[in-house]
Design a protein around this motif. Sequence first.
Motif, PDB file in Angstrom:
ATOM      1  N   SER A  26       0.837  -1.203   0.000  1.00  0.00           N
ATOM      2  CA  SER A  26       0.000   0.000   0.000  1.00  0.00           C
ATOM      3  C   SER A  26       0.865   1.243   0.000  1.00  0.00           C
ATOM      4  O   SER A  26       2.004   1.226   0.466  1.00  0.00           O
ATOM      5  N   SER A  28       0.376   5.755   0.207  1.00  0.00           N
ATOM      6  CA  SER A  28      -0.530   6.904   0.303  1.00  0.00           C
ATOM      7  C   SER A  28       0.313   8.167   0.443  1.00  0.00           C
ATOM      8  O   SER A  28       1.453   8.104   0.890  1.00  0.00           O
ATOM      9  N   HIS A  53       3.012 -14.029  11.505  1.00  0.00           N
ATOM     10  CA  HIS A  53       3.091 -12.929  12.476  1.00  0.00           C
ATOM     11  C   HIS A  53       1.925 -13.042  13.458  1.00  0.00           C
ATOM     12  O   HIS A  53       0.858 -13.529  13.099  1.00  0.00           O
ATOM     13  N   ASN A  56       0.266  -6.821  14.669  1.00  0.00           N
ATOM     14  CA  ASN A  56       0.664  -5.789  13.700  1.00  0.00           C
ATOM     15  C   ASN A  56       1.052  -4.488  14.398  1.00  0.00           C
ATOM     16  O   ASN A  56       0.983  -3.423  13.793  1.00  0.00           O
ATOM     17  N   THR A  80       3.524   7.417   2.676  1.00  0.00           N
ATOM     18  CA  THR A  80       3.562   6.210   3.517  1.00  0.00           C
ATOM     19  C   THR A  80       3.568   4.972   2.619  1.00  0.00           C
ATOM     20  O   THR A  80       2.750   4.864   1.708  1.00  0.00           O
ATOM     21  N   TYR A  82       3.878   0.599   2.583  1.00  0.00           N
ATOM     22  CA  TYR A  82       3.924  -0.684   3.292  1.00  0.00           C
ATOM     23  C   TYR A  82       4.459  -1.717   2.306  1.00  0.00           C
ATOM     24  O   TYR A  82       3.840  -1.977   1.275  1.00  0.00           O
TER      25      TYR A  82
ATOM     26  N   ALA B  20      -3.342 -16.745  16.780  1.00  0.00           N
ATOM     27  CA  ALA B  20      -3.927 -16.193  15.558  1.00  0.00           C
ATOM     28  C   ALA B  20      -2.886 -15.461  14.717  1.00  0.00           C
ATOM     29  O   ALA B  20      -2.115 -14.673  15.229  1.00  0.00           O
ATOM     30  N   CYS B  21      -2.879 -15.778  13.445  1.00  0.00           N
ATOM     31  CA  CYS B  21      -1.941 -15.109  12.534  1.00  0.00           C
ATOM     32  C   CYS B  21      -2.454 -13.713  12.235  1.00  0.00           C
ATOM     33  O   CYS B  21      -3.641 -13.521  12.014  1.00  0.00           O
ATOM     34  N   ALA B  22      -1.544 -12.772  12.239  1.00  0.00           N
ATOM     35  CA  ALA B  22      -1.927 -11.377  11.967  1.00  0.00           C
ATOM     36  C   ALA B  22      -1.437 -10.986  10.590  1.00  0.00           C
ATOM     37  O   ALA B  22      -0.282 -11.197  10.252  1.00  0.00           O
ATOM     38  N   GLU B  23      -2.333 -10.420   9.814  1.00  0.00           N
ATOM     39  CA  GLU B  23      -1.999  -9.981   8.451  1.00  0.00           C
ATOM     40  C   GLU B  23      -2.246  -8.480   8.363  1.00  0.00           C
ATOM     41  O   GLU B  23      -3.272  -8.000   8.839  1.00  0.00           O
ATOM     42  N   LEU B  24      -1.293  -7.759   7.803  1.00  0.00           N
ATOM     43  CA  LEU B  24      -1.457  -6.315   7.622  1.00  0.00           C
ATOM     44  C   LEU B  24      -1.657  -6.049   6.138  1.00  0.00           C
ATOM     45  O   LEU B  24      -0.878  -6.515   5.312  1.00  0.00           O
ATOM     46  N   TYR B  25      -2.712  -5.306   5.794  1.00  0.00           N
ATOM     47  CA  TYR B  25      -3.006  -5.051   4.383  1.00  0.00           C
ATOM     48  C   TYR B  25      -2.698  -3.622   3.961  1.00  0.00           C
ATOM     49  O   TYR B  25      -2.320  -3.376   2.835  1.00  0.00           O
ATOM     50  N   HIS B  26      -2.942  -2.704   4.859  1.00  0.00           N
ATOM     51  CA  HIS B  26      -2.826  -1.309   4.457  1.00  0.00           C
ATOM     52  C   HIS B  26      -2.469  -0.447   5.665  1.00  0.00           C
ATOM     53  O   HIS B  26      -3.002  -0.649   6.745  1.00  0.00           O
ATOM     54  N   TYR B  27      -1.568   0.514   5.439  1.00  0.00           N
ATOM     55  CA  TYR B  27      -1.200   1.459   6.486  1.00  0.00           C
ATOM     56  C   TYR B  27      -1.148   2.847   5.863  1.00  0.00           C
ATOM     57  O   TYR B  27      -0.553   3.025   4.805  1.00  0.00           O
ATOM     58  N   GLN B  28      -1.774   3.783   6.520  1.00  0.00           N
ATOM     59  CA  GLN B  28      -1.822   5.151   5.995  1.00  0.00           C
ATOM     60  C   GLN B  28      -1.663   6.131   7.144  1.00  0.00           C
ATOM     61  O   GLN B  28      -2.209   5.910   8.224  1.00  0.00           O
ATOM     62  N   LEU B  29      -0.922   7.195   6.912  1.00  0.00           N
ATOM     63  CA  LEU B  29      -0.677   8.185   7.964  1.00  0.00           C
ATOM     64  C   LEU B  29      -0.960   9.586   7.415  1.00  0.00           C
ATOM     65  O   LEU B  29      -0.515   9.926   6.322  1.00  0.00           O
ATOM     66  N   SER B 118      -3.557   7.635  11.864  1.00  0.00           N
ATOM     67  CA  SER B 118      -3.077   6.441  11.163  1.00  0.00           C
ATOM     68  C   SER B 118      -4.251   5.483  10.996  1.00  0.00           C
ATOM     69  O   SER B 118      -5.007   5.245  11.935  1.00  0.00           O
ATOM     70  N   GLU B 122      -6.293  -4.593   8.880  1.00  0.00           N
ATOM     71  CA  GLU B 122      -5.596  -5.823   9.253  1.00  0.00           C
ATOM     72  C   GLU B 122      -6.562  -6.985   9.433  1.00  0.00           C
ATOM     73  O   GLU B 122      -7.791  -6.805   9.409  1.00  0.00           O
ATOM     74  N   GLN B 123      -6.002  -8.150   9.616  1.00  0.00           N
ATOM     75  CA  GLN B 123      -6.815  -9.364   9.776  1.00  0.00           C
ATOM     76  C   GLN B 123      -6.174 -10.265  10.828  1.00  0.00           C
ATOM     77  O   GLN B 123      -4.954 -10.383  10.892  1.00  0.00           O
ATOM     78  N   ARG B 124      -7.036 -10.868  11.647  1.00  0.00           N
ATOM     79  CA  ARG B 124      -6.587 -11.925  12.560  1.00  0.00           C
ATOM     80  C   ARG B 124      -7.230 -13.218  12.084  1.00  0.00           C
ATOM     81  O   ARG B 124      -8.457 -13.298  11.993  1.00  0.00           O
ATOM     82  N   LYS B 137      -6.004   5.437  14.676  1.00  0.00           N
ATOM     83  CA  LYS B 137      -5.445   6.106  15.850  1.00  0.00           C
ATOM     84  C   LYS B 137      -5.069   7.527  15.466  1.00  0.00           C
ATOM     85  O   LYS B 137      -4.678   7.775  14.324  1.00  0.00           O
TER      86      LYS B 137
END
Lengths: 128, 142
Positions: A26, A28, A53, A56, A80, A82, B20-29, B118, B122-124, B137
């Motif tokens: 991603s 932005s 993982h 996050n 930003t 990722y 639980a596996c954690a997956e991050l898809y997108h992060y924006q600030l 931010s 994400e996904q668990r 946040k």
Amino acid sequence: MKHLYLTVGALLAAICLLNACASLHSISVTEVPRERDQPVFAKRNNIAFFGIHFDNSFADELRQDLAEQCPHGRVTGILTKYEIYWYLFVQRRQVSARGFCVDGSADTTSLTMQTPESHRMLARQERP
Amino acid sequence: MFGSRARGFVLPASAILVGACAELYHYQLSDIDSTQGTLVPVSAQVSSTGVDFEQVWQVLELTPSSRQRERIWTAQEVQSSAHSGPTTGNPTFNDRWADEVASVLLAQCPSGRITGVSAVREQRKYSAISGEIVTVKGLCIQ
């Protein structure tokens, strides 16, 4: 012949390990300021075997890292990204942010909000 | 109860399931403005249950009846044709589950001015079921 296979195998392994497979997940960007002489940068990494993982939260401190580099101003024009890198069985996730620290009293007119006409006027003003 | 080989598989598998596996898809600030006053951290999280239909179909295909299997394949094709295009995470049962995140965040900030926002998608993952999550946040300017 066996020596050749070993050499080719070692070469391939070295290419995989040194280069890594990168993928961009991603991206932005926020409003870009006119004043861009104080760049700020922060990144956070998270490494795991086989990409398994359990949380996050590694990127949570990114905002704080940027804010600390610009304590009395405004961080804007933030790009930003990722990204994910694979080194054979190891996955590295990276979130990075690159922006500009702008003084609180400075004119922060956004380039993205300007019309083509205002761009032409700005270019004429900046021309010596 | 388990042999050493089975234990070697069961223990990591259960650790993955429990943790639980954690997956991050997108992060924006967004922009961070430290000039307007005192900054107080605020956060909001919304989530929904997702279903990994691929895993569900794989389990259902274990049925011994060939007729049942054919029905499952038909249902699988209908489901896959209804879900096309790029997605993040597993399908959920509605597409409005994340709509409230901004109002939840604003409710924590009486001044209504939030900076350094931010947004994380994400996904668990818990086997065939997953938690599809959006976390936002920010810093409330007081």
